[in-house]
Write a protein that holds these residues in place. Structure first.
Motif, short mmCIF file in Angstrom:
data_model
loop_
_atom_site.label_atom_id
_atom_site.label_comp_id
_atom_site.label_asym_id
_atom_site.label_seq_id
_atom_site.Cartn_x
_atom_site.Cartn_y
_atom_site.Cartn_z
N PRO A 25 0.85 -1.20 0.00
CA PRO A 25 0.00 0.00 0.00
C PRO A 25 0.88 1.25 0.00
O PRO A 25 2.06 1.19 0.37
CB PRO A 25 -0.77 -0.13 1.31
N GLY A 26 0.28 2.36 -0.39
CA GLY A 26 1.04 3.60 -0.31
C GLY A 26 1.38 3.93 1.13
O GLY A 26 2.47 4.39 1.44
N SER A 27 0.44 3.67 2.03
CA SER A 27 0.64 3.90 3.45
C SER A 27 -0.09 2.83 4.24
O SER A 27 -1.26 2.55 3.98
CB SER A 27 0.11 5.29 3.85
N TRP A 28 0.60 2.24 5.20
CA TRP A 28 -0.03 1.23 6.05
C TRP A 28 -1.10 1.84 6.96
O TRP A 28 -1.91 1.13 7.55
CB TRP A 28 1.02 0.51 6.89
N SER A 29 -1.11 3.16 7.07
CA SER A 29 -2.10 3.83 7.90
C SER A 29 -3.41 4.09 7.15
O SER A 29 -4.41 4.47 7.76
CB SER A 29 -1.55 5.18 8.40
N HIS A 30 -3.38 3.90 5.83
CA HIS A 30 -4.56 4.19 5.01
C HIS A 30 -4.85 3.00 4.10
O HIS A 30 -4.42 2.95 2.95
CB HIS A 30 -4.33 5.45 4.18
N PHE A 342 8.18 7.14 -4.73
CA PHE A 342 8.12 8.49 -5.30
C PHE A 342 6.73 8.84 -5.80
O PHE A 342 6.20 9.92 -5.55
CB PHE A 342 9.13 8.61 -6.45
N LEU A 343 6.10 7.90 -6.53
CA LEU A 343 4.79 8.15 -7.11
C LEU A 343 3.74 8.42 -6.04
O LEU A 343 2.87 9.27 -6.21
CB LEU A 343 4.38 6.96 -7.98
N TYR A 344 3.85 7.69 -4.94
CA TYR A 344 2.88 7.91 -3.86
C TYR A 344 3.14 9.25 -3.17
O TYR A 344 2.21 10.04 -2.95
CB TYR A 344 2.94 6.79 -2.83
#
Length: 386
Positions: A25-30, A342-344
């Protein structure tokens, strides 16, 4: 009808694709709830990915085992030990890699056990290591035992694991704190080499729960044998008899797993016996559905082509999806941006609205990138066997 169904490759490819998706995922928080593992007891779509892959390992074993049996014991042990050590070794390598980490602006070596914190170290087990162990023990069982004896051995493993949990801690056998498998892992692996993601030393790919996971491969093997034998049948409507048998067996396992859940909760993190039975039933039904559309209805649309290339180099592409972000972590800007995220950092995390959408879109981009690698390898007829 082909002896080797294309749908088996698609099934395996889809599981690898989803494994990469949920791990990047881009972020494990989201993360959207279906892309998270169940907190403890219960099941989410993400919890199906790993058991489905082990089931696919068993499917593939059904087509390879006859050749190993023809080659004799020496060829069998040479093949199985080599493959087991390679898969386990790659998993251990990825756990340790890149062997250094940034600390206060300086790269410091990652020791087998941390000198600054004796409870931290390199994790020994993991996803690839569990695949290796399950492949090894399932191979030995189905190679040396007749089908009935292999089935009974699988049943004993499921029941034995349940009994061990109950006997070791009858008061609280299935909680994070009370599950006895953690004591086994502490005694054999030791705390520095265990997973700490639950806030305490606990390994979701631990030693004791591997007993149940082995049966996932055995059930996948029997499913593959059933498909292979019926695929070569000259009987009219043999394919429909195959599908009927798979659906009936799948539903029977689903009901059994659901009922067992009342006594031995379905739980992926300790890979309960009910979890193995339930997910194997779902895998059978999913595979039968794929066979119906791909082999019977001859559906050859984009989804089949997309997932099939993942199935051509499954373990390689899964390992690569872990290797690349670890490598990227060595070369990052002050804000934490690397060539991998980078893309995230620069695009997707700035999408308006729910931040989970940007996180998911980044994971989809990773899947597309990995697909192009798989597509290129397939186009060049490069198949990296692990």
């Amino acid at each position: 009808m082909k002896v080797r169904y294309q749908s088996l490759d698609i099934f395996r490819g889809a599981t690898v694709c989803l494994m990469i998706l949920v791990n990047n995922p881009g972020s494990w928080s989201h993360i959207y709830p279906p892309l998270k593992h169940a907190a403890w007891h219960g099941l989410t779509p993400t919890d199906l990915v790993f058991p489905f892959f082990l089931f696919a390992v068993g499917n593939a074993m059904a087509f390879v085992m006859p050749r190993l049996q023809e080659g004799g014991d020496a060829a069998f042990w040479r093949k199985v030990i080599k493959r087991t050590l390679m898969i386990f070794g790659i998993g251990l390598f990825l756990n340790w890699y890149p062997f250094v980490r940034w600390h206060e602006g300086v790269l410091e070596p990652i020791g087998w056990v941390s000198q600054s914190n004796p409870e931290r170290g390199v994790r020994i087990l993991g996803v690839l290591q569990r695949i290796a162990l399950c492949y090894f023990f399932a191979s030995v069982i189905v190679y040396y035992l007749k089908p009935k004896a292999a089935f009974l051995t699988g049943l004993l493993l499921l029941l034995g694991y349940w009994c061990i949990c109950l006997i070791a801690n009858p008061a609280d056998p299935y909680s994070l704190e009370g599950w006895w498998g953690t004591q086994v892992d502490k005694a054999i692996l030791h705390v520095p080499h265990m997973y700490k993601g639950e806030g305490v030393p606990f390994d979701p790919e631990g030693i004791l729960s591997t007993l149940s996971a082995i049966v996932e491969v055995i059930l996948g093997y029997f499913t593959g044998i059933y498909i292979r034998n019926n695929a070569s049948s000259t009987e009219p409507n043999a394919i429909y008899k195959t599908l009927t048998g798979l659906f009936i067996a799948g539903v029977a396992l689903l009901v059994t797993g659901f009922c067992w859940d009342m006594l031995f909760p379905i739980n992926k993190k300790i890979w309960t016996s009910s979890f193995t039975v339930y997910t194997s039933g779902l895998a059978m039904i999913t595979l039968a559905t794929m066979i119906y559309f791909v082999e019977v209805k001859q559906y050859k649309g984009f989804p089949t082509r997309f997932f099939e290339v993942f199935g051509k180099n499954p373990l390689f592409i899964f390992a690569l999806s872990a290797f690349l972000p670890k490598t990227a972590s060595l070369f990052k800007a002050q804000d934490g941006t690397t060539f991998w995220n980078f893309l995230y950092k620069k695009v997707w995390m700035h999408l308006p609205g729910d931040p989970r959408l940007g996180s998911l879109m980044y994971a989809v981009c990773i899947i597309i990138f990995m697909w192009f690698i798989c597509w290129w390898l397939d186009k060049k007829k490069i198949y990296i066997k692990v």
